[in-house]
Design a protein around this motif. Structure first.
Motif, short mmCIF file in Angstrom:
data_model
loop_
_atom_site.label_atom_id
_atom_site.label_comp_id
_atom_site.label_asym_id
_atom_site.label_seq_id
_atom_site.Cartn_x
_atom_site.Cartn_y
_atom_site.Cartn_z
N ARG A 109 1.03 -1.38 -0.01
CA ARG A 109 0.10 0.01 -0.11
C ARG A 109 0.96 1.32 -0.08
NH1 ARG A 109 -3.97 0.93 5.12
NH2 ARG A 109 -5.63 0.33 3.76
N HIS B 215 -5.76 0.81 13.36
CA HIS B 215 -5.75 -0.34 12.96
C HIS B 215 -4.53 -1.40 13.46
CE1 HIS B 215 -3.12 1.30 9.81
NE2 HIS B 215 -2.66 0.06 9.65
N THR B 216 -4.66 -2.68 13.54
CA THR B 216 -3.39 -3.39 13.57
C THR B 216 -3.18 -4.07 12.27
OG1 THR B 216 -4.98 -5.36 14.21
CG2 THR B 216 -4.10 -3.98 16.02
N ASP B 217 -2.10 -4.61 11.97
CA ASP B 217 -1.77 -5.38 10.78
C ASP B 217 -1.90 -6.68 10.96
OD1 ASP B 217 -0.99 -2.79 9.61
OD2 ASP B 217 1.10 -2.95 10.62
N ARG B 218 -2.82 -7.43 10.08
CA ARG B 218 -3.09 -8.74 10.02
C ARG B 218 -1.84 -9.61 9.96
NH1 ARG B 218 -6.20 -10.68 6.06
NH2 ARG B 218 -5.53 -9.20 4.66
N THR C 34 5.17 -6.07 8.81
CA THR C 34 4.79 -4.75 7.98
C THR C 34 6.11 -4.12 7.92
OG1 THR C 34 2.40 -4.84 8.60
CG2 THR C 34 3.39 -2.91 7.68
N ASN D 234 6.85 -3.30 11.77
CA ASN D 234 5.98 -3.81 12.83
C ASN D 234 5.61 -5.28 12.99
OD1 ASN D 234 5.31 -1.30 13.11
ND2 ASN D 234 3.57 -0.97 12.02
N GLY E 70 2.87 -8.08 13.07
CA GLY E 70 1.54 -8.08 12.78
C GLY E 70 0.85 -9.18 13.59
#
Length: 120
Positions: A51, A70-73, A77, A109, A111
């Motif tokens: 993104r 949000h959180t990163d799934r 990241t 990050n 996730g």
């Protein structure tokens, strides 16, 4: 600032990002005392998303909404800040804390998927 001119540039960038994530996952596995290949198998075949979000400088940044919290799934990241516009924050102890990126460095990050793997 990074300028991506064509699909080949995006494909190369994506491929190099995937290599970096794989390397980081191996280091995490070793640090946790887990066999790196079995750890990597958890994430093999998972989709890779990219993104690009551009935030131009804004004199009233406190009155603008960017991406919603949000959180990163996924597993990891990689974030690359391409200009001096600060925007990334993390939530710690119920408070939002601004993250200052180092020029040219990725922010990594962990996730949700990796967090669950680590703590289960």
């Amino acid at each position: 600032m990074i300028l991506i001119h064509d699909r080949n540039s995006i494909d190369r960038y994506s491929s190099e990002a995937a290599k970096l994530v794989s390397c980081l996952l191996k280091f995490l596995a070793i640090d946790m005392g887990v066999e790196p290949e079995s750890f990597l198998e958890i994430f093999r075949g998972q989709p890779q998303n990219m993104r690009m979000t551009y935030y131009p400088p804004c004199r009233q940044a406190d009155k603008v909404v960017g991406l919603s919290p949000h959180t990163d799934r996924m597993g990891l990241t990689l974030l690359l800040q391409a200009n001096d516009v600060q925007g990334l924050q993390i939530r710690k102890d119920g408070k939002w804390i601004a993250i200052n990126a180092l020029d040219g460095a990725f922010i990594v990050n962990i996730g949700d998927t990796l967090e669950v793997s680590i703590y289960d």
